[in-house]
Design a protein around this motif. Structure first.
Motif, PDB file in Angstrom:
ATOM      1  N   ASP A   1       0.805  -1.227   0.000  1.00 32.85           N
ATOM      2  CA  ASP A   1       0.000   0.000   0.000  1.00 32.85           C
ATOM      3  C   ASP A   1       0.834   1.271   0.000  1.00 32.85           C
ATOM      4  OD1 ASP A   1      -2.399  -1.361  -0.070  1.00 32.85           O
ATOM      5  OD2 ASP A   1      -2.613  -1.397   2.113  1.00 32.85           O
TER       6      ASP A   1
ATOM      7  N   SER B   1       4.874  -1.627  -8.035  1.00 32.93           N
ATOM      8  CA  SER B   1       4.277  -2.953  -7.867  1.00 32.93           C
ATOM      9  C   SER B   1       4.621  -3.795  -9.095  1.00 32.93           C
ATOM     10  CB  SER B   1       2.763  -2.867  -7.667  1.00 32.93           C
ATOM     11  OG  SER B   1       2.142  -2.281  -8.783  1.00 32.93           O
TER      12      SER B   1
ATOM     13  N   THR C   1       0.445   0.238 -12.142  1.00 31.83           N
ATOM     14  CA  THR C   1       0.351   1.669 -11.836  1.00 31.83           C
ATOM     15  C   THR C   1      -1.033   1.938 -11.265  1.00 31.83           C
ATOM     16  OG1 THR C   1      -0.343   2.147 -14.106  1.00 31.83           O
ATOM     17  CG2 THR C   1       1.983   2.427 -13.613  1.00 31.83           C
ATOM     18  N   ARG C   2      -1.072   2.800 -10.281  1.00 29.92           N
ATOM     19  CA  ARG C   2      -2.343   3.151  -9.646  1.00 29.92           C
ATOM     20  C   ARG C   2      -2.878   4.426 -10.288  1.00 29.92           C
ATOM     21  NH1 ARG C   2      -2.141   0.269  -4.395  1.00 29.92           N
ATOM     22  NH2 ARG C   2       0.022  -0.326  -4.139  1.00 29.92           N
ATOM     23  N   GLN C   3      -4.155   4.366 -10.652  1.00 31.10           N
ATOM     24  CA  GLN C   3      -4.830   5.528 -11.224  1.00 31.10           C
ATOM     25  C   GLN C   3      -6.228   5.579 -10.639  1.00 31.10           C
ATOM     26  OE1 GLN C   3      -4.607   4.677 -15.398  1.00 31.10           O
ATOM     27  NE2 GLN C   3      -2.603   5.625 -15.631  1.00 31.10           N
TER      28      GLN C   3
ATOM     29  N   LYS D   1      -7.466   4.985  -7.661  1.00 32.89           N
ATOM     30  CA  LYS D   1      -7.762   3.785  -6.872  1.00 32.89           C
ATOM     31  C   LYS D   1      -7.897   2.519  -7.712  1.00 32.89           C
ATOM     32  CE  LYS D   1      -9.822   6.298  -3.072  1.00 32.89           C
ATOM     33  NZ  LYS D   1     -10.918   6.427  -2.148  1.00 32.89           N
ATOM     34  N   GLN D   2      -7.595   2.613  -8.990  1.00 30.05           N
ATOM     35  CA  GLN D   2      -7.583   1.450  -9.886  1.00 30.05           C
ATOM     36  C   GLN D   2      -6.132   1.050 -10.130  1.00 30.05           C
ATOM     37  OE1 GLN D   2     -10.046  -0.290 -11.457  1.00 30.05           O
ATOM     38  NE2 GLN D   2     -11.684   0.861 -10.484  1.00 30.05           N
ATOM     39  N   LEU D   3      -5.904  -0.233 -10.270  1.00 28.65           N
ATOM     40  CA  LEU D   3      -4.574  -0.727 -10.572  1.00 28.65           C
ATOM     41  C   LEU D   3      -4.559  -1.201 -12.014  1.00 28.65           C
ATOM     42  CD1 LEU D   3      -1.889  -1.172  -9.127  1.00 28.65           C
ATOM     43  CD2 LEU D   3      -2.643  -3.471  -8.612  1.00 28.65           C
TER      44      LEU D   3
END
Length: 136
Positions: free
Chosen positions: A58, A63, A84-86, A88-90
Motif C-alpha cells: 500500500d 508494484s 500503476t495506480r490511477q 484507486k484502480q490498478l
C-alpha cells in the motif's frame, strides 16, 4: 536449460533480462491454486491470462505482477508486468520477460526479488517449467 547451464547468470545481470520461464502444463481452473505465492493466488484476467502480485504494498508506488500467459507459439510462459495506480484502480503495464521483471523487482526490492526467483526455480525443479533464453 538447467540452472547449472546458466549458473553464472544472476539477478541484476543485463543478460538475465533475456530469460523466460516456460511452463510444461498450462494454468487452468483445475491447477491454478497450485501456483500460490505467499498469500496470493492466481486470478484469471481473461481466457489464458492469469495474474497475481509478486510485489504489492500500500505504501509503495512500485508494484509487480506475475503474468502466466500463452504466447504466439501456444506455450504458456511466466512474464511480469508493473502496476500503476490511477484513481484507486490498478492497471498493468506492458508484459516483460521473466528475467526483465525479476531485474526490475531486484532494483526496487532485492529480498523480494530473491523470494520470487526461488518460487520460480522451485517450479522449474519440480519439472513443471523450463528456463529458456529469448533472443531479441
Amino acid at each position: 536449460m538447467s540452472e547449472n547451464e546458466h549458473a553464472a547468470l544472476k539477478l541484476g545481470d543485463d543478460k538475465f533480462t533475456e530469460m523466460m520461464l516456460f511452463l510444461k502444463t498450462p494454468i487452468d481452473q483445475k491447477n491454478h491454486l497450485d501456483y500460490r505465492f505467499g498469500e496470493s493466488e492466481l486470478r484469471e484476467l481473461q481466457t489464458g491470462i492469469w495474474a497475481m502480485p509478486a510485489y504489492l504494498e500500500d505504501d509503495d508506488p512500485y508494484s509487480l505482477f506475475f503474468l502466466f500467459t500463452t504466447i504466439e507459439t501456444g506455450e504458456m510462459v511466466v512474464a511480469f508486468a508493473e502496476g500503476t495506480r490511477q484513481d484507486k484502480q490498478l492497471r498493468l503495464g506492458q508484459p516483460m520477460t521473466t528475467g526483465a521483471g525479476l531485474n526490475s523487482l531486484f532494483a526496487q526490492q532485492e529480498k523480494r526479488a530473491q523470494r520470487v526467483l526461488k518460487f520460480l526455480n522451485d517450479i522449474s525443479r519440480a519439472d513443471e517449467a523450463e528456463w529458456h533464453e529469448i533472443l531479441n
